[in-house]
Design an enzyme around this catalytic site. Structure first.
Site, PDB file in Angstrom:
ATOM      1  NE  ARG A 157      -3.685  -1.139  10.326  1.00 22.95           N
ATOM      2  CZ  ARG A 157      -2.614  -0.652   9.698  1.00 22.95           C
ATOM      3  NH1 ARG A 157      -2.621   0.566   9.233  1.00 22.95           N
ATOM      4  NH2 ARG A 157      -1.552  -1.406   9.545  1.00 22.95           N
ATOM      5  NE  ARG A 204       7.716  -0.877  10.736  1.00 25.18           N
ATOM      6  CZ  ARG A 204       6.716  -0.669   9.876  1.00 25.18           C
ATOM      7  NH1 ARG A 204       6.937  -0.005   8.774  1.00 25.18           N
ATOM      8  NH2 ARG A 204       5.513  -1.125  10.127  1.00 25.18           N
ATOM      9  NE  ARG A 211       2.224  -4.748  11.307  1.00 27.24           N
ATOM     10  CZ  ARG A 211       3.151  -4.241  10.500  1.00 27.24           C
ATOM     11  NH1 ARG A 211       4.371  -4.732  10.503  1.00 27.24           N
ATOM     12  NH2 ARG A 211       2.847  -3.255   9.691  1.00 27.24           N
ATOM     13  NE  ARG A 242       7.986  -3.536   5.918  1.00 34.96           N
ATOM     14  CZ  ARG A 242       6.759  -3.063   5.736  1.00 34.96           C
ATOM     15  NH1 ARG A 242       6.224  -3.039   4.528  1.00 34.96           N
ATOM     16  NH2 ARG A 242       6.061  -2.663   6.759  1.00 34.96           N
ATOM     17  CE  LYS A 295      -2.233  -0.930   3.834  1.00 37.40           C
ATOM     18  NZ  LYS A 295      -1.571  -2.188   4.252  1.00 37.40           N
TER      19      LYS A 295
END
Ligand code: AMP
Length: 210
Positions: free
Chosen positions: A88, A155, A166, A127, A13
């Site tokens: 969300r 992260r 998540r 990532r 996104k």
């Protein structure tokens, strides 16, 4: 144009939203980016959000909605925005209707970027983020330049167990938005997010032009 990008965390996104924002000349409103910047700057918002983010949980609606209300009222958002990572929850989507309605605006399109869970986990575990700029890289598909590589970090919320959480949160709280917008009469433009970045972008553009 008010465009909502839906999709699991890691579906792309952010990447697609940035390309669209540039092409359409309207800002991208990414609540996750705003929250991360607040955490980096140690603001009150950041302190409130950090524990939820690190755990892969959603930040409470009232915090997010205060933020979004303020940003949508700013002159930069007058021509519309691309929403990345917002809404969300159904409550957020309902509140967005009210906020936009009060401004005489509404949601024009919803794009769902579809990526299977196992691809998401692969993507997210590779990532890496530059803590100084917030720029996101991937160890295989988009490695950081040599001068930045030594300082990139993973992260906390990109670690595998948090990614799983998540994804669960996405299924439970965010995926129901697909039905919400369908019932509201907005067509959901489903795009295969496993394709190359440029192809996904081209497909989104084609759908929006119809
Ligand atoms: P993202 O970069 O969009 O994946 O967001 C990272 C984290 O920020 C999420 O896992 C949530 O903890 C928080 N967050 C971002 N946007 C929202 C939102 N609209 N509602 C609740 N929490 C959010």
């Amino acid at each position: 144009m008010h465009l909502i990008l839906l999709g699991a965390p890691g579906a792309g996104k952010g990447t697609q939203g940035a390309l669209l924002a540039e092409r359409l000349g309207i800002p991208k409103l990414a609540t996750g980016d705003i929250l991360r910047e607040a955490v980096r700057n140690g603001t009150e918002l950041g302190r409130e959000a950090k524990q939820f983010m690190d755990a892969g949980e959603l930040v409470p609606d009232h915090v997010i909605l205060g933020l979004v209300r303020e940003l949508l009222a700013s002159p930069a958002a007058e021509q519309g925005v691309i929403f990345d990572g917002f809404p969300r929850t159904i409550a957020q989507a309902e509140a967005l209707e009210t906020i936009l309605g009060d401004l005489g605006r509404g949601v024009d399109a919803v794009v769902l970027i579809d990526v299977p869970d196992r691809t998401i986990v692969q993507r997210m575990s590779g990532r890496r983020t530059d803590p100084e700029t917030g720029e996101v890289y991937h160890i295989v598909s988009n490695p950081p330049p040599p001068e930045i590589a030594p300082r990139v970090i993973q992260r906390v919320d990109d670690r595998e167990d948090t990614v799983q959480r998540r994804l669960d949160v996405y299924r439970q709280s965010t995926a129901p938005l697909i039905g919400f917008y369908e019932r509201a009469g907005l067509p959901i433009e489903r795009v295969d997010g496993t394709q190359e970045i440029e192809r996904v972008q081209a497909e989104i553009s084609r759908r929006l032009a119809r």
